[in-house]
Design a protein around this motif. Sequence first.
Motif, PDB file in Angstrom:
ATOM      1  N   VAL A  37       0.970   1.240 -21.871  1.00 50.34           N
ATOM      2  CA  VAL A  37      -0.074   2.270 -21.959  1.00 50.34           C
ATOM      3  C   VAL A  37      -0.653   2.554 -20.581  1.00 50.34           C
ATOM      4  N   PHE A  38      -0.882   1.501 -19.798  1.00 54.27           N
ATOM      5  CA  PHE A  38      -1.382   1.712 -18.437  1.00 54.27           C
ATOM      6  C   PHE A  38      -0.423   2.581 -17.629  1.00 54.27           C
ATOM      7  N   ALA A  39       0.871   2.244 -17.674  1.00 55.22           N
ATOM      8  CA  ALA A  39       1.843   2.979 -16.870  1.00 55.22           C
ATOM      9  C   ALA A  39       1.961   4.427 -17.329  1.00 55.22           C
ATOM     10  N   ALA A  40       1.970   4.648 -18.647  1.00 55.86           N
ATOM     11  CA  ALA A  40       2.108   6.014 -19.154  1.00 55.86           C
ATOM     12  C   ALA A  40       0.901   6.869 -18.784  1.00 55.86           C
ATOM     13  N   LEU A  41      -0.297   6.309 -18.895  1.00 52.45           N
ATOM     14  CA  LEU A  41      -1.491   7.084 -18.559  1.00 52.45           C
ATOM     15  C   LEU A  41      -1.655   7.239 -17.051  1.00 52.45           C
ATOM     16  N   GLN A  42      -1.149   6.301 -16.280  1.00 53.51           N
ATOM     17  CA  GLN A  42      -1.299   6.397 -14.831  1.00 53.51           C
ATOM     18  C   GLN A  42      -0.476   7.546 -14.258  1.00 53.51           C
ATOM     19  N   CYS A  43       0.766   7.695 -14.719  1.00 52.82           N
ATOM     20  CA  CYS A  43       1.609   8.767 -14.186  1.00 52.82           C
ATOM     21  C   CYS A  43       1.684   9.972 -15.114  1.00 52.82           C
ATOM     22  N   GLY A  44       1.184   9.848 -16.348  1.00 55.60           N
ATOM     23  CA  GLY A  44       1.194  10.967 -17.279  1.00 55.60           C
ATOM     24  C   GLY A  44       2.494  11.161 -18.011  1.00 55.60           C
ATOM     25  N   ASP A  45       3.420  10.219 -17.916  1.00 51.21           N
ATOM     26  CA  ASP A  45       4.743  10.380 -18.520  1.00 51.21           C
ATOM     27  C   ASP A  45       5.165   9.023 -19.060  1.00 51.21           C
ATOM     28  N   ALA A  46       5.329   8.917 -20.378  1.00 46.27           N
ATOM     29  CA  ALA A  46       5.673   7.634 -20.985  1.00 46.27           C
ATOM     30  C   ALA A  46       7.041   7.145 -20.534  1.00 46.27           C
ATOM     31  N   GLU A  47       7.997   8.056 -20.407  1.00 49.81           N
ATOM     32  CA  GLU A  47       9.344   7.641 -20.015  1.00 49.81           C
ATOM     33  C   GLU A  47       9.359   7.120 -18.579  1.00 49.81           C
ATOM     34  N   ARG A  48       8.660   7.821 -17.709  1.00 55.92           N
ATOM     35  CA  ARG A  48       8.573   7.355 -16.323  1.00 55.92           C
ATOM     36  C   ARG A  48       7.779   6.054 -16.244  1.00 55.92           C
ATOM     37  N   GLY A  49       6.765   5.928 -17.072  1.00 52.06           N
ATOM     38  CA  GLY A  49       6.015   4.680 -17.102  1.00 52.06           C
ATOM     39  C   GLY A  49       6.854   3.513 -17.570  1.00 52.06           C
ATOM     40  N   ASP A  50       7.778   3.760 -18.516  1.00 54.05           N
ATOM     41  CA  ASP A  50       8.644   2.679 -18.974  1.00 54.05           C
ATOM     42  C   ASP A  50       9.586   2.208 -17.868  1.00 54.05           C
ATOM     43  N   VAL A  51      10.005   3.133 -17.011  1.00 53.84           N
ATOM     44  CA  VAL A  51      10.837   2.726 -15.868  1.00 53.84           C
ATOM     45  C   VAL A  51      10.056   1.754 -14.975  1.00 53.84           C
ATOM     46  N   ALA A  52       8.795   2.089 -14.703  1.00 52.69           N
ATOM     47  CA  ALA A  52       7.967   1.200 -13.884  1.00 52.69           C
ATOM     48  C   ALA A  52       7.725  -0.126 -14.588  1.00 52.69           C
ATOM     49  N   LEU A  53       7.471  -0.078 -15.896  1.00 51.85           N
ATOM     50  CA  LEU A  53       7.225  -1.315 -16.641  1.00 51.85           C
ATOM     51  C   LEU A  53       8.462  -2.208 -16.639  1.00 51.85           C
ATOM     52  N   ALA A  54       9.635  -1.617 -16.840  1.00 54.83           N
ATOM     53  CA  ALA A  54      10.862  -2.418 -16.844  1.00 54.83           C
ATOM     54  C   ALA A  54      11.074  -3.092 -15.492  1.00 54.83           C
ATOM     55  N   ALA A  55      10.815  -2.362 -14.411  1.00 52.03           N
ATOM     56  CA  ALA A  55      10.975  -2.959 -13.078  1.00 52.03           C
ATOM     57  C   ALA A  55       9.979  -4.092 -12.864  1.00 52.03           C
ATOM     58  N   LEU A  80       3.088  -4.253 -11.397  1.00 49.21           N
ATOM     59  CA  LEU A  80       3.108  -2.989 -12.133  1.00 49.21           C
ATOM     60  C   LEU A  80       2.374  -1.897 -11.357  1.00 49.21           C
ATOM     61  N   VAL A  81       1.224  -2.217 -10.791  1.00 46.97           N
ATOM     62  CA  VAL A  81       0.465  -1.212 -10.038  1.00 46.97           C
ATOM     63  C   VAL A  81       1.257  -0.726  -8.829  1.00 46.97           C
ATOM     64  N   ALA A  82       2.030  -1.632  -8.221  1.00 49.72           N
ATOM     65  CA  ALA A  82       2.779  -1.270  -7.016  1.00 49.72           C
ATOM     66  C   ALA A  82       4.098  -0.563  -7.311  1.00 49.72           C
ATOM     67  N   ALA A  83       4.447  -0.374  -8.573  1.00 49.88           N
ATOM     68  CA  ALA A  83       5.721   0.275  -8.903  1.00 49.88           C
ATOM     69  C   ALA A  83       5.736   1.708  -8.366  1.00 49.88           C
ATOM     70  N   PRO A  84       6.794   2.124  -7.676  1.00 47.98           N
ATOM     71  CA  PRO A  84       6.834   3.478  -7.095  1.00 47.98           C
ATOM     72  C   PRO A  84       6.629   4.604  -8.099  1.00 47.98           C
ATOM     73  N   PRO A  85       7.148   4.536  -9.343  1.00 49.63           N
ATOM     74  CA  PRO A  85       6.921   5.670 -10.253  1.00 49.63           C
ATOM     75  C   PRO A  85       5.457   5.924 -10.584  1.00 49.63           C
ATOM     76  N   LEU A  86       4.575   4.963 -10.327  1.00 50.93           N
ATOM     77  CA  LEU A  86       3.167   5.128 -10.690  1.00 50.93           C
ATOM     78  C   LEU A  86       2.301   5.554  -9.515  1.00 50.93           C
ATOM     79  N   ARG A  87       2.897   5.805  -8.380  1.00 53.48           N
ATOM     80  CA  ARG A  87       2.086   6.137  -7.212  1.00 53.48           C
ATOM     81  C   ARG A  87       1.623   7.586  -7.204  1.00 53.48           C
ATOM     82  N   ALA A  88       2.228   8.425  -8.017  1.00 52.35           N
ATOM     83  CA  ALA A  88       1.849   9.842  -8.038  1.00 52.35           C
ATOM     84  C   ALA A  88       1.981  10.359  -9.459  1.00 52.35           C
ATOM     85  N   GLU A  89       1.360  11.488  -9.705  1.00 52.11           N
ATOM     86  CA  GLU A  89       1.421  12.134 -11.012  1.00 52.11           C
ATOM     87  C   GLU A  89       2.833  12.651 -11.278  1.00 52.11           C
ATOM     88  N   SER A  90       3.306  12.479 -12.501  1.00 49.23           N
ATOM     89  CA  SER A  90       4.627  12.971 -12.861  1.00 49.23           C
ATOM     90  C   SER A  90       4.629  14.504 -12.890  1.00 49.23           C
TER      91      SER A  90
END
Length: 489
Positions: A37-55, A80-90
């Motif tokens: 949920v954190f990753a999806a809301l941080q970047c606005g995209d659940a699929e992109r957030g799952d990539v960050a979560l998996a990493a 998780l916070v440092a994952a590249p997909p979460l550094r900017a809005e999707s």
Amino acid sequence: MIGLSNPGFRMAPNPPSEAPPAALAAFLRGCERRGAVFAALQCGDAERGDVALAAALRAFRAHAAELPMAAWPARFWSLLVAAPPLRAESPVAHRAPAMQALAGIAAPDRAALLLRLAGGLQEDEAAGVLGLSTDDYRAALTRACPRDATGRPDAEAWRRLAEAVQVHLRDLPPERLARLARLREDALAGTRVPPAATAPSPRTAVPVSTPRRWPWVVLVLALMAAALAATWWPGAPWADLLQPAPTPVSETVTLTDPDILQEPLPPAEPPAARFDAEEAARTDRDAPMRMDPEAATLVPQADFLAWYIVQRAATAAAEVAPEPSPPPAQADEDAEAPTAQAVVVPDPPRPWEALTRQRADYAAWQALEEADRARLRAAARDLAMQPADAQQALRTRFGALDAMEHRGWRLGPVLGAVWPRLQPLFAYVPAREREPLLALLRQLDATALDDLAALAQRTPPQERDRFRHALIRVPAGQRTAWLHARRER
């Protein structure tokens, strides 16, 4: 955008490895929902957030064994916070209408806010994850707080946003939970993204012509052989030029030359002292320990004496006379004599190891309250009155205890008795929390310590930091009731 369901982004398992520990699996199971949920809301995209979560799950799994369990939450959220997909809005960001306010917040401030709302971290924990001081973290929360039309913080909008995040956490659909479970299992199995294979490009063989150099080599070797032979030709005109020139007699120097004065060196002077004995004693960090008469007699056995106090209280006041032992059986002359067992004598501690142990023992002694030190002194006097064989038997029993129990008895007889039950909660704490927690434990009575020990046994590893922080924040006069209420839940 590349997603986990994209055929070009398949996960390939690593070579088989040992099964992950149950504690690691339980920890990831407890973090995956909030992390997703954190990753999806941080970047606005659940699929992109799952990539960050998996990493983050894979990276955490690789380093978890090197960390104490108390450090697991901070490391996971930091990854998780440092994952590249979460550094900017999707580019295809989409959030529920109740959470659209997150889109207008800068990414660092949004991460600070979501660590509280979705991650459930306390202020100091979230600040540590982001590498900020507590004041800087609060400033980030202030910037992320929803505003009303006048630009002031809107408490009602904040409440609605927090409730929307909690509802989103609670109402994840089953297929979403199943997907998160697959991510967790893949991370525990050590799967990773395989590197792209590149086919080697064919090369055309180009013939290389090799020039013929052997005639020149033969010529050079012949010239070198001729020059070497010429040096051995007797009577050659250049033979005199090769002889070393004699040294003139006037230039020779012997040890008996009258022009050279020889005399022995004076004896070496002692080095100048940098400071006197008084200054050395004043600057010695171990001076208080060396000057304390109890440091060499009572302090090294303080843990044993604390254990002895509890053992003495648990036994009957009157010592039971030992039953007469049966007479020894006559040895059979034909029986084979038992083989003598080799006695393994442990190596003596190295000097620095012994000094480290002395410092630790003395620090634990100084941390005791004066009443506990008085009880230990009385126990030492009582023990000295016991027969030598009884003393040795007691020391043998104490020496057979686990090292963890030995460390617990350093805390005195009261805390030492319950330390095996408290150890999961208090064995590994940050250095800045040790003194406050030790003072807190010494203030609890027997009933509160029993409640706390029961709670320590059933608190999962990922919740221990949160429990300790909550315990410290409870006022001293309310801790007994608070612990009892928590135990009765």
